[in-house]
Design a protein around this motif. Structure first.
Motif, PDB file in Angstrom:
ATOM      1  N   GLN A 238      -3.665 -11.154  -8.556  1.00 29.01           N
ATOM      2  CA  GLN A 238      -3.739 -11.414  -7.123  1.00 29.01           C
ATOM      3  C   GLN A 238      -3.542 -12.887  -6.773  1.00 29.01           C
ATOM      4  O   GLN A 238      -3.790 -13.295  -5.636  1.00 29.01           O
ATOM      5  N   THR A 239      -3.087 -13.677  -7.738  1.00 22.28           N
ATOM      6  CA  THR A 239      -2.816 -15.086  -7.477  1.00 22.28           C
ATOM      7  C   THR A 239      -1.759 -15.223  -6.385  1.00 22.28           C
ATOM      8  O   THR A 239      -0.667 -14.656  -6.496  1.00 22.28           O
ATOM      9  N   ASP A 240      -2.083 -15.953  -5.335  1.00 19.30           N
ATOM     10  CA  ASP A 240      -1.162 -16.147  -4.203  1.00 19.30           C
ATOM     11  C   ASP A 240      -0.672 -14.820  -3.633  1.00 19.30           C
ATOM     12  O   ASP A 240       0.498 -14.686  -3.251  1.00 19.30           O
ATOM     13  N   ALA A 241      -1.577 -13.839  -3.578  1.00 21.22           N
ATOM     14  CA  ALA A 241      -1.188 -12.513  -3.078  1.00 21.22           C
ATOM     15  C   ALA A 241      -0.700 -12.578  -1.635  1.00 21.22           C
ATOM     16  O   ALA A 241       0.127 -11.758  -1.213  1.00 21.22           O
ATOM     17  N   HIS A 242      -1.190 -13.551  -0.873  1.00 20.84           N
ATOM     18  CA  HIS A 242      -0.764 -13.668   0.523  1.00 20.84           C
ATOM     19  C   HIS A 242       0.706 -14.056   0.630  1.00 20.84           C
ATOM     20  O   HIS A 242       1.334 -13.846   1.678  1.00 20.84           O
ATOM     21  N   LEU A 243       1.267 -14.588  -0.465  1.00 20.92           N
ATOM     22  CA  LEU A 243       2.686 -14.962  -0.465  1.00 20.92           C
ATOM     23  C   LEU A 243       3.581 -13.835  -0.978  1.00 20.92           C
ATOM     24  O   LEU A 243       4.740 -13.735  -0.586  1.00 20.92           O
ATOM     25  N   TYR A 244       3.023 -13.007  -1.854  1.00 22.22           N
ATOM     26  CA  TYR A 244       3.858 -12.013  -2.535  1.00 22.22           C
ATOM     27  C   TYR A 244       3.514 -10.582  -2.154  1.00 22.22           C
ATOM     28  O   TYR A 244       3.956  -9.641  -2.797  1.00 22.22           O
ATOM     29  N   GLY A 245       2.708 -10.413  -1.117  1.00 21.12           N
ATOM     30  CA  GLY A 245       2.441  -9.072  -0.601  1.00 21.12           C
ATOM     31  C   GLY A 245       1.750  -8.174  -1.611  1.00 21.12           C
ATOM     32  O   GLY A 245       0.794  -8.572  -2.274  1.00 21.12           O
ATOM     33  N   HIS A 246       2.267  -6.965  -1.726  1.00 21.04           N
ATOM     34  CA  HIS A 246       1.635  -5.942  -2.555  1.00 21.04           C
ATOM     35  C   HIS A 246       2.307  -5.803  -3.915  1.00 21.04           C
ATOM     36  O   HIS A 246       2.282  -4.727  -4.516  1.00 21.04           O
ATOM     37  N   THR A 247       2.889  -6.887  -4.417  1.00 23.17           N
ATOM     38  CA  THR A 247       3.617  -6.833  -5.683  1.00 23.17           C
ATOM     39  C   THR A 247       2.735  -6.332  -6.817  1.00 23.17           C
ATOM     40  O   THR A 247       3.116  -5.418  -7.565  1.00 23.17           O
ATOM     41  N   ALA A 248       1.544  -6.919  -6.969  1.00 25.77           N
ATOM     42  CA  ALA A 248       0.649  -6.525  -8.054  1.00 25.77           C
ATOM     43  C   ALA A 248       0.188  -5.080  -7.893  1.00 25.77           C
ATOM     44  O   ALA A 248       0.084  -4.340  -8.877  1.00 25.77           O
ATOM     45  N   SER A 249      -0.082  -4.669  -6.659  1.00 26.14           N
ATOM     46  CA  SER A 249      -0.528  -3.296  -6.417  1.00 26.14           C
ATOM     47  C   SER A 249       0.556  -2.293  -6.779  1.00 26.14           C
ATOM     48  O   SER A 249       0.270  -1.238  -7.376  1.00 26.14           O
ATOM     49  N   MET A 250       1.796  -2.621  -6.426  1.00 24.88           N
ATOM     50  CA  MET A 250       2.895  -1.740  -6.789  1.00 24.88           C
ATOM     51  C   MET A 250       3.063  -1.662  -8.305  1.00 24.88           C
ATOM     52  O   MET A 250       3.340  -0.598  -8.867  1.00 24.88           O
ATOM     53  N   GLY A 251       2.874  -2.807  -8.972  1.00 25.62           N
ATOM     54  CA  GLY A 251       2.941  -2.809 -10.425  1.00 25.62           C
ATOM     55  C   GLY A 251       1.864  -1.937 -11.035  1.00 25.62           C
ATOM     56  O   GLY A 251       2.120  -1.197 -11.998  1.00 25.62           O
ATOM     57  N   ALA A 252       0.652  -2.000 -10.482  1.00 23.51           N
ATOM     58  CA  ALA A 252      -0.453  -1.179 -10.982  1.00 23.51           C
ATOM     59  C   ALA A 252      -0.168   0.307 -10.786  1.00 23.51           C
ATOM     60  O   ALA A 252      -0.446   1.125 -11.671  1.00 23.51           O
ATOM     61  N   MET A 253       0.384   0.651  -9.637  1.00 24.38           N
ATOM     62  CA  MET A 253       0.727   2.057  -9.377  1.00 24.38           C
ATOM     63  C   MET A 253       1.771   2.557 -10.381  1.00 24.38           C
ATOM     64  O   MET A 253       1.652   3.655 -10.929  1.00 24.38           O
ATOM     65  N   LEU A 254       2.795   1.734 -10.614  1.00 29.32           N
ATOM     66  CA  LEU A 254       3.851   2.115 -11.557  1.00 29.32           C
ATOM     67  C   LEU A 254       3.294   2.255 -12.970  1.00 29.32           C
ATOM     68  O   LEU A 254       3.637   3.194 -13.698  1.00 29.32           O
ATOM     69  N   GLY A 255       2.437   1.312 -13.372  1.00 29.86           N
ATOM     70  CA  GLY A 255       1.847   1.377 -14.700  1.00 29.86           C
ATOM     71  C   GLY A 255       0.990   2.615 -14.886  1.00 29.86           C
ATOM     72  O   GLY A 255       1.051   3.280 -15.920  1.00 29.86           O
ATOM     73  N   PHE A 256       0.198   2.944 -13.873  1.00 31.58           N
ATOM     74  CA  PHE A 256      -0.658   4.133 -13.948  1.00 31.58           C
ATOM     75  C   PHE A 256       0.199   5.401 -14.037  1.00 31.58           C
ATOM     76  O   PHE A 256      -0.079   6.295 -14.840  1.00 31.58           O
ATOM     77  N   MET A 257       1.229   5.489 -13.218  1.00 31.11           N
ATOM     78  CA  MET A 257       2.084   6.681 -13.233  1.00 31.11           C
ATOM     79  C   MET A 257       2.821   6.826 -14.556  1.00 31.11           C
ATOM     80  O   MET A 257       2.953   7.937 -15.098  1.00 31.11           O
ATOM     81  N   LEU A 258       3.298   5.703 -15.110  1.00 28.39           N
ATOM     82  CA  LEU A 258       4.016   5.768 -16.387  1.00 28.39           C
ATOM     83  C   LEU A 258       3.095   6.243 -17.501  1.00 28.39           C
ATOM     84  O   LEU A 258       3.452   7.125 -18.285  1.00 28.39           O
ATOM     85  N   MET A 259       1.889   5.665 -17.578  1.00 28.25           N
ATOM     86  CA  MET A 259       0.966   6.060 -18.634  1.00 28.25           C
ATOM     87  C   MET A 259       0.507   7.501 -18.459  1.00 28.25           C
ATOM     88  O   MET A 259       0.346   8.238 -19.433  1.00 28.25           O
ATOM     89  N   THR A 260       0.300   7.930 -17.228  1.00 26.00           N
ATOM     90  CA  THR A 260      -0.084   9.308 -16.956  1.00 26.00           C
ATOM     91  C   THR A 260       1.011  10.269 -17.408  1.00 26.00           C
ATOM     92  O   THR A 260       0.742  11.293 -18.055  1.00 26.00           O
ATOM     93  N   PHE A 261       2.255   9.947 -17.078  1.00 28.35           N
ATOM     94  CA  PHE A 261       3.383  10.767 -17.513  1.00 28.35           C
ATOM     95  C   PHE A 261       3.451  10.857 -19.035  1.00 28.35           C
ATOM     96  O   PHE A 261       3.599  11.937 -19.601  1.00 28.35           O
TER      97      PHE A 261
END
Length: 267
Positions: A238-261
């Motif tokens: 979440q470093t400088d999250a105000h500058l990069y929006g939901h980048t980390a959150s989208m990464g977390a969602m993708l990581g969770f979906m990949l591992m679940t699959f």
């Protein structure tokens, strides 16, 4: 192919793979001197998603399956999970905190780069201990129930290896940015993953030797991993999250979906 192999040997092979992925990520320092904060946040978020999914599908769910016939099937899950978190909490008091390394380095005198490197490697090494324990325990418990299989342990090791790639880069590239040579930066980066094979072998040996503690061991590994995610990866992502929006959150969602699959479809 792997069902009849010694679980400790399998854990060693899995640890060698995860270390290799760390080294591969660290090798990115030979091509890049800096890593964009947005990309780093994305990678850290991705790693968080993988570890959260792995903690549930590959550790807590098998632990619940193993203890399902006990009088209190929830007890090993709660106790083991809590002990895993407490273990990392205690270790965090003894070793440097990952997101405090930069601040600590600013206050160090003498060879700043060398001291910063030592702090960084120690912090990342602490972070990697529960990862090695997790898939080591998974290999050690393989075959103990219909849920704890060699295939699921392999998937867990692959998932951790995938998230080790950005971790290796996250160590070596900042070191290069601070003035270290490419080779030195790479060596520090790959060294951060060397603890995983050791922790994996220890986890497999303990889990395979003490059968009654299997659900506790799996839950312990899950608790340790979740502690790392909440304490280290998510705040860092979440470093400088105000500058990069939901980048980390989208990464977390993708990581969770990949591992679940991977765990459901392939495991």
């Amino acid at each position: 192919m792997f069902e009849n192999m010694n679980p400790v040997l399998l854990a060693l092979l899995g640890g060698t793979f995860t270390w290799g992925m760390t080294a591969l990520g660290a090798a990115m320092v030979f091509f890049f001197k800096e890593i964009k904060p947005k990309i780093l946040n994305l990678m850290l978020g991705f790693a968080s998603g993988i570890m959260i999914a792995a903690s549930f599908w590959s550790l807590l769910l098998p632990a619940l399956e193993i203890s399902s016939n006990d009088k209190f099937p929830w007890l090993p899950i709660i106790v083991g999970f809590g002990l895993g978190g407490l273990f990392l909490f205690a270790a965090d008091k003894l070793f440097p905190h990952i997101h405090h390394v930069e601040d600590d380095a600013k206050n160090l005198k003498g060879n700043k780069n060398l001291r910063r490197s030592i702090l960084l490697i120690t912090a990342i090494t602490l972070h990697n201990i529960p990862e090695g324990l997790s898939f080591g325990v998974a290999f050690g418990t393989a075959g103990s129930s219909s849920e704890a299989t060699v295939a699921s342990a392999i998937i867990l090791a692959i998932g951790i290896g995938l998230q080790n790639f950005p971790e290796g880069a996250a160590v070596s590239i900042p070191l290069r940015r601070d003035g270290a040579s490419r080779l030195k930066s790479f060596m520090y980066g790959q060294a951060s993953g060397l603890v995983e094979p050791i922790a994996a072998v220890l986890g497999a040996w303990l889990a395979s030797s003490v059968g009654s503690l299997l659900p506790y061991a799996l839950s312990f590994a899950a608790g340790a991993m979740i502690f790392v995610v909440v304490e280290e990866l998510i705040p860092e992502s979440q470093t400088d999250a105000h500058l990069y929006g939901h980048t980390a959150s989208m990464g977390a969602m993708l990581g969770f979906m990949l591992m679940t699959f991977m765990d459901i479809a392939l495991g």
